[in-house]
Design an enzyme around this catalytic site. Structure first.
Site, PDB file in Angstrom:
ATOM      1  CG  ASP A  13       5.851   0.446  -3.113  1.00 29.48           C
ATOM      2  OD1 ASP A  13       5.851  -0.326  -3.760  1.00 29.48           O
ATOM      3  OD2 ASP A  13       5.243   0.731  -1.931  1.00 29.48           O
TER       4      ASP A  13
ATOM      5  CB  SER B 185       7.734   7.459   2.427  1.00 32.21           C
ATOM      6  OG  SER B 185       8.579   6.967   3.401  1.00 32.21           O
ATOM      7  NE  ARG B 186       1.452   8.975   1.490  1.00 32.19           N
ATOM      8  CZ  ARG B 186       1.160   7.739   1.995  1.00 32.19           C
ATOM      9  NH1 ARG B 186       2.053   7.018   1.630  1.00 32.19           N
ATOM     10  NH2 ARG B 186       0.273   7.696   2.724  1.00 32.19           N
TER      11      ARG B 186
ATOM     12  CG  HIS C 245       1.653   2.747  -2.563  1.00 32.61           C
ATOM     13  ND1 HIS C 245       1.468   4.172  -2.703  1.00 32.61           N
ATOM     14  CD2 HIS C 245       1.415   2.595  -1.544  1.00 32.61           C
ATOM     15  CE1 HIS C 245       1.205   4.632  -1.564  1.00 32.61           C
ATOM     16  NE2 HIS C 245       1.331   3.773  -0.678  1.00 32.61           N
ATOM     17  CD  GLN C 246       4.480  -5.863  -4.538  1.00 34.11           C
ATOM     18  OE1 GLN C 246       4.747  -5.298  -5.661  1.00 34.11           O
ATOM     19  NE2 GLN C 246       4.632  -7.141  -4.234  1.00 34.11           N
TER      20      GLN C 246
ATOM     21  CD  GLU D  46       1.095   6.347  -5.395  1.00 35.49           C
ATOM     22  OE1 GLU D  46       0.466   5.732  -4.793  1.00 35.49           O
ATOM     23  OE2 GLU D  46       2.382   6.318  -5.214  1.00 35.49           O
TER      24      GLU D  46
END
Length: 332
Positions: free
Chosen positions: A258, A233-234, A295-296, A263
């Site tokens: 992710d 999510s975040r 972040h895929q 990031e």
């Protein structure tokens, strides 16, 4: 109608050009993220299109408004990186893509869980080096395990459907309970019960001030020993230092990320020849039971097609003073 795109990657150009084959839009593409350092370059455009790590704060909004920008269009669902109060003050509309492909993110979350558990990434590298030993590759059955799902919007709901197919018991927390999920056997519980009873916890909620660092030292102590955490999510939903401490103490048995709170300085860039100065992510990557992707989760053909088509439709409808086809897309 003119649009300036920030945080642009080659695939952004490809899919947004496909959505503009009739050339009704004129595009400007910038590889850099939008922020105070570059906003002065914005000129003679009707809208700016931004992604998850662009910083659209009050300073940026003020400059955009002075340049006649009418719309900030997010090509993602989350909007925690946009100052909505400033947008209202300067009369700038903010729109997003509330649902592009929930299955894309949900499937990636499950893929990360399976990889982390069964260590297929390590087995792949071993076999390529002619090492056929199974030592160190032990996993556990997902069947019968209890998975706690935090947030049962479209992505959380898709993840529940997948997890149910593995024979998992599902607990969920959300402000709004989904009757279809309840019919499917998902049990809605409070957060404390979810933490205590779940073997695996998967986060599928937006980032708001109320849930920042919801996974922290206190809540980690409420979880089962050896709990597996998933976050697609975040990054700021997790207090990273607390999670590292939980990993060191063996309280957390596995971590799949992710997203990452810092990031924006790392993800979507090739840093293979650089020295990364972020000690926190270096520490995370040193754990054998941590799996990180950059972040895929959203990254499928179906999702990118939907993101591009929805974004340009949002912009076109707002600039034409039409009612948005999808009212959930309008944030401000």
């Amino acid at each position: 109608m003119k649009i300036a795109f920030f945080s642009t990657q080659p695939y952004d150009r490809e899919f947004f050009n496909q959505a503009n084959q009739d050339e009704r839009f004129a595009y400007q593409f910038y590889e850099t993220h939008l922020g105070p350092h570059i906003v002065e370059a914005v000129n003679d455009v009707d809208a700016v299109c931004v992604f998850v790590n662009d910083r659209v704060n009050r300073e940026v909004m003020e400059v955009l408004a002075s340049r006649g920008v009418k719309i900030v269009a997010l090509r993602c669902a989350g909007f925690n990186n946009v100052d909505l109060d400033a947008a209202r003050a300067y009369g700038i509309s903010v729109c997003r893509v509330p649902a592009y492909s929930p299955e894309a993110v949900a499937e990636h979350a499950m893929a990360m869980l399976l990889t982390l558990n069964r260590k297929t990434h390590k087995a792949y590298n071993r076999v390529r080096e002619q090492n056929f030993s199974l030592n160190g590759l032990l996993g556990f059955n997902l069947y019968g395990k209890t998975i706690g799902v935090v947030g049962t919007g479209k992505i959380g709901k898709a993840f529940c459907r997948i997890a149910k197919g593995f024979g998992c018991e599902l607990l969920a927390f959300d402000i709004y309970e989904d009757p279809q999920l309840k019919e499917m056997g998902v049990s809605y519980v409070g957060m404390e019960e979810l933490y205590k009873a779940s073997d695996i916890i998967s986060l599928h909620c937006p980032l708001v001030p109320e849930n920042k660092h919801m996974v922290n030292r206190e809540t980690i102590q409420q979880m089962k020993d050896g709990v597996v955490l998933l976050n697609t999510s975040r990054g700021a939903l997790i207090h990273t230092d607390a999670v590292i401490d939980g990993l060191k103490k063996r309280k957390i048995g596995g971590l799949a990320l992710d997203v990452y709170e810092q990031e924006e300085k790392l993800f979507f860039k090739d840093l293979s020849g650089a020295i990364i100065e972020d000690d926190t992510i270096q520490r995370l990557m040193s754990f054998p039971n941590v799996l990180i992707t950059a972040h895929q989760a959203f990254f499928t053909k179906e999702a990118l097609t939907q993101i591009a088509s929805t974004t340009v439709r949002n912009i076109e409808e707002l600039l034409s003073n039409q009612v948005l086809s999808n009212q959930q897309a309008l944030v401000v």
